[in-house]
Design an enzyme around this catalytic site. Structure first.
Site, mmCIF file in Angstrom:
data_model
loop_
_atom_site.group_PDB
_atom_site.id
_atom_site.type_symbol
_atom_site.label_atom_id
_atom_site.label_comp_id
_atom_site.label_asym_id
_atom_site.label_seq_id
_atom_site.Cartn_x
_atom_site.Cartn_y
_atom_site.Cartn_z
ATOM 1 N N CYS A 59 -3.422 1.329 -8.551
ATOM 2 C CA CYS A 59 -3.694 -0.110 -8.717
ATOM 3 C C CYS A 59 -5.157 -0.451 -8.982
ATOM 4 O O CYS A 59 -5.473 -1.035 -10.012
ATOM 5 C CB CYS A 59 -3.237 -0.871 -7.477
ATOM 6 N N ARG A 112 0.855 -1.186 0.000
ATOM 7 C CA ARG A 112 0.000 0.000 0.000
ATOM 8 C C ARG A 112 0.886 1.230 0.000
ATOM 9 O O ARG A 112 1.822 1.316 0.800
ATOM 10 C CB ARG A 112 -0.871 0.057 1.254
ATOM 11 N N GLU A 113 0.582 2.196 -0.836
ATOM 12 C CA GLU A 113 1.327 3.447 -0.787
ATOM 13 C C GLU A 113 1.133 4.055 0.595
ATOM 14 O O GLU A 113 0.055 3.974 1.176
ATOM 15 C CB GLU A 113 0.829 4.408 -1.872
ATOM 16 N N PHE A 131 -11.146 -2.251 4.978
ATOM 17 C CA PHE A 131 -11.678 -1.863 3.665
ATOM 18 C C PHE A 131 -13.196 -1.751 3.660
ATOM 19 O O PHE A 131 -13.855 -2.062 2.677
ATOM 20 C CB PHE A 131 -11.164 -2.802 2.560
ATOM 21 N N LEU A 132 -13.727 -1.282 4.786
ATOM 22 C CA LEU A 132 -15.164 -1.015 4.880
ATOM 23 C C LEU A 132 -15.384 0.443 5.260
ATOM 24 O O LEU A 132 -16.346 0.760 5.944
ATOM 25 C CB LEU A 132 -15.798 -1.937 5.932
ATOM 26 N N HIS A 133 -14.461 1.297 4.834
ATOM 27 C CA HIS A 133 -14.618 2.710 5.137
ATOM 28 C C HIS A 133 -15.224 3.408 3.913
ATOM 29 O O HIS A 133 -14.590 3.485 2.869
ATOM 30 C CB HIS A 133 -13.262 3.311 5.513
ATOM 31 N N ALA A 134 -16.443 3.898 4.085
ATOM 32 C CA ALA A 134 -17.120 4.548 2.947
ATOM 33 C C ALA A 134 -16.444 5.875 2.630
ATOM 34 O O ALA A 134 -15.907 6.541 3.513
ATOM 35 C CB ALA A 134 -18.590 4.765 3.284
ATOM 36 N N LYS A 168 -2.779 -11.782 -7.627
ATOM 37 C CA LYS A 168 -2.626 -10.339 -7.483
ATOM 38 C C LYS A 168 -3.888 -9.588 -7.942
ATOM 39 O O LYS A 168 -4.416 -8.719 -7.252
ATOM 40 C CB LYS A 168 -1.394 -9.888 -8.275
HETATM 41 C C1 UDX Z 1 -3.622 -1.087 -3.139
HETATM 42 C C2 UDX Z 1 -3.572 -2.423 -2.396
HETATM 43 O O1 UDX Z 1 -3.996 -2.235 -1.037
HETATM 44 C C3 UDX Z 1 -2.200 -3.008 -2.471
HETATM 45 O O2 UDX Z 1 -2.168 -4.275 -1.829
HETATM 46 C C4 UDX Z 1 -1.821 -3.154 -3.941
HETATM 47 O O3 UDX Z 1 -0.560 -3.734 -4.110
HETATM 48 C C5 UDX Z 1 -1.893 -1.790 -4.632
HETATM 49 O O4 UDX Z 1 -3.189 -1.250 -4.466
HETATM 50 P P1 UDX Z 1 -2.996 1.453 -2.607
HETATM 51 O O5 UDX Z 1 -3.598 1.770 -3.933
HETATM 52 O O6 UDX Z 1 -1.688 2.041 -2.264
HETATM 53 O O7 UDX Z 1 -2.823 -0.144 -2.438
HETATM 54 O O8 UDX Z 1 -3.993 1.959 -1.477
HETATM 55 P P2 UDX Z 1 -5.152 1.391 -0.555
HETATM 56 O O9 UDX Z 1 -4.852 1.760 0.838
HETATM 57 O O10 UDX Z 1 -5.442 -0.024 -0.815
HETATM 58 O O11 UDX Z 1 -6.394 2.314 -1.022
HETATM 59 C C6 UDX Z 1 -6.899 2.292 -2.351
HETATM 60 C C7 UDX Z 1 -8.057 3.246 -2.505
HETATM 61 O O12 UDX Z 1 -9.196 2.764 -1.808
HETATM 62 C C8 UDX Z 1 -7.814 4.648 -1.961
HETATM 63 O O13 UDX Z 1 -8.386 5.584 -2.853
HETATM 64 C C9 UDX Z 1 -8.528 4.656 -0.628
HETATM 65 O O14 UDX Z 1 -8.938 5.942 -0.230
HETATM 66 C C10 UDX Z 1 -9.709 3.760 -0.926
HETATM 67 N N1 UDX Z 1 -10.271 3.104 0.262
HETATM 68 C C11 UDX Z 1 -9.553 2.149 0.929
HETATM 69 C C12 UDX Z 1 -11.567 3.428 0.689
HETATM 70 O O15 UDX Z 1 -12.238 4.282 0.101
HETATM 71 N N2 UDX Z 1 -12.085 2.770 1.767
HETATM 72 C C13 UDX Z 1 -11.394 1.811 2.448
HETATM 73 O O16 UDX Z 1 -11.950 1.257 3.411
HETATM 74 C C14 UDX Z 1 -10.087 1.491 2.029
#
Ligand code: UDX
Length: 433
Positions: A263, A154-155, A252-255, A207
């Site tokens: 990615c 994750r970034e 990953f349940l944050h709206a 992946k």
């Molecule tokens: C993602 C994957 O998590 C990582 O494993 C993969 O290798 C590359 O893609 P990244 O894109 O860096 O990583 O960010 P991540 O934290 O996963 O968030 C992705 C997007 O989803 C963001 O725009 C974030 O704001 C959004 N998000 C994430 C939500 O809106 N709600 C959440 O609950 C989680």
């Protein structure tokens, strides 16, 4: 082990620095001379917490170096990683593999002795076979094995994700690669990280399936948030209530305003294409990508509604432009849809982001400010698009004083209605009454 890492983008640089920190001897290679020169001076091409210190420590220890010419490092390497970009091909959503194939050609001409060639880049199923073909045709004499080893970084948390991963996935067709890969990741044995050994095609698909599943989970909760707004329920309570079920899990349940980044948007599209070509379409992933695109556009409508449909002549103060906090990455950020839509409805936008400097080239007509209070000065509405830490504890008295009127649209649910309303704010958030 000797490692050559081709590509010093986000994934290559983090992976290279972390392998060096594990004790391996790593050379990161990139065609971009300016980038290599800056890296040699200790300047990072991206903003990633802790990366500068990690790089400096390993350069100092003599385990990490940077080069434009890969000849020496690739010739000497036990493992050559391909970590170049695989962007969406313009117009059709397929992954563009031209950089991967160009890297494979280069590797083919330079390997010497048995070498494991590893794809870290996210590549469609079957790409490993193609790379093997390229190497075999160019060098019928060479000894090599082509392996898939996807990243799950994750970034903003990439170093932690590399060093303390949930799992490492290694897909191989040639058993000679196994001891090399095991040795590379041996430091992770300490915290008993599971290493999943699979066939190469399964690894390539893992992946994409992981990213598509996470994108789907976010999109699910975003749609539930819309339903919550319509029926007077609270999405945070619903998310907690379902997340406590171990089969679902709380993450990953944050709206929010929809997913962005380097990615999820491109990988969901590429997976949809792979599935269509294989005549096994993924209708859930197709729906996810469609819903997410529509959601980003719909967020401007939410702001307009908060201003009773009247945006002409109004000033909007935007906080946060990057696709998420702790990164400077603007790729597919929701702000790139929301800001122009607000402008099209007649609003004037002033904005602040701590690291999203690229936004200056990507967003026209925005007045970029030096801090959050400056961005809210004289604003009719504050809009939080990215949940940077520094927006979590704003001095709300000061916010109310600098704004023309105390109206906040919080697209990340950073605040609670009960915090804002007693202070005189009109407060709109996502999926909450
Ligand atoms: C993602 C994957 O998590 C990582 O494993 C993969 O290798 C590359 O893609 P990244 O894109 O860096 O990583 O960010 P991540 O934290 O996963 O968030 C992705 C997007 O989803 C963001 O725009 C974030 O704001 C959004 N998000 C994430 C939500 O809106 N709600 C959440 O609950 C989680």
């Amino acid at each position: 082990m000797r490692v050559a890492m081709i590509g010093t983008g986000y994934v290559g640089l983090v992976s290279g620095a972390c392998f060096a920190d594990f004790g391996h001897e790593v050379t990161c290679i990139d065609k971009d001379e300016g980038k290599i020169a800056r890296l040699n001076e200790g300047q990072m091409p991206i903003y990633e917490p802790g990366l500068d210190v990690l790089v400096a420590r390993n350069v100092e220890a003599g385990r990490l170096s940077f080069a434009v010419d890969g000849r020496e490092a690739i010739g000497a390497a036990d493992a050559v990683f391909i970590a170049v970009g695989t962007p969406s091909r313009r117009g059709d959503g397929y992954a563009d593999l031209s950089f991967v194939y160009a890297a494979a050609e280069e590797v083919a001409s330079l390997i010497d002795g048995f070498t494991v060639v590893v794809t870290k880049s996210t590549v469609p199923v079957g790409t490993g076979d193609e790379i093997e073909g390229i190497l075999r045709r160019a060098r019928p004499d060479a000894q090599f094995a082509v392996v898939s080893n996807p990243e799950f970084l994750r970034e903003g948390a990439a170093i932690e994700d590399f060093k303390r991963p949930d799992r490492v996935v290694v897909g191989l067709e040639d058993e000679r690669a196994r001891p090399v890969m095991a040795e590379l990741y041996r430091p992770l044995n300490l915290n008993e990280t599971p290493i999943l050994w699979t066939r190469r095609r399964s690894s390539e698909l893992i992946k994409y399936a992981a990213n598509a599943f996470l994108a789907m989970k976010i999109t699910f909760i975003n749609e539930i948030a819309d339903l919550c707004e319509a029926v007077d329920a609270d999405v945070q309570q619903v998310a907690r209530g379902i997340g406590l079920d171990k089969r679902i899990g709380p993450k990953f349940l944050h709206a929010g305003p929809g997913y962005g980044g380097s990615c999820f948007p491109k990988d969901t599209l590429a997976l949809v294409r792979t599935a269509q070509d294989a005549k096994a379409p993924l209708s859930l992933v197709e729906a996810t990508a469609r819903a997410n695109d529509a959601r980003k556009r719909a967020m401007a409508g939410k702001v307009a509604k908060a201003l009773a449909g009247e945006l002409a002549g109004k000033t909007i103060g935007v906080l946060g432009l990057t696709f998420k906090p702790n990164t400077d990455d603007m790729r597919d950020a929701p702000s790139l849809e929301i800001v122009p839509a607000l402008q099209a409805m007649g609003a004037k936008v002033q904005a602040y982001d701590p690291e999203g400097h690229e936004a200056r080239q990507m967003l026209r007509g925005v007045d970029f400010k030096a801090g959050p209070y400056e961005a809210l000065e004289g604003a009719d509405c504050a809009v939080i698009i990215t949940e940077w830490d520094e927006f979590r504890a704003l001095d709300l008295e000061r916010v109310r004083e600098v704004m023309r009127r105390p109206l906040m649209v919080d697209l990340r649910n950073v605040y609670k209605p009960e915090e804002l309303r007693p202070r005189g704010f009109t407060y709109v958030s996502v999926g909450r009454p």
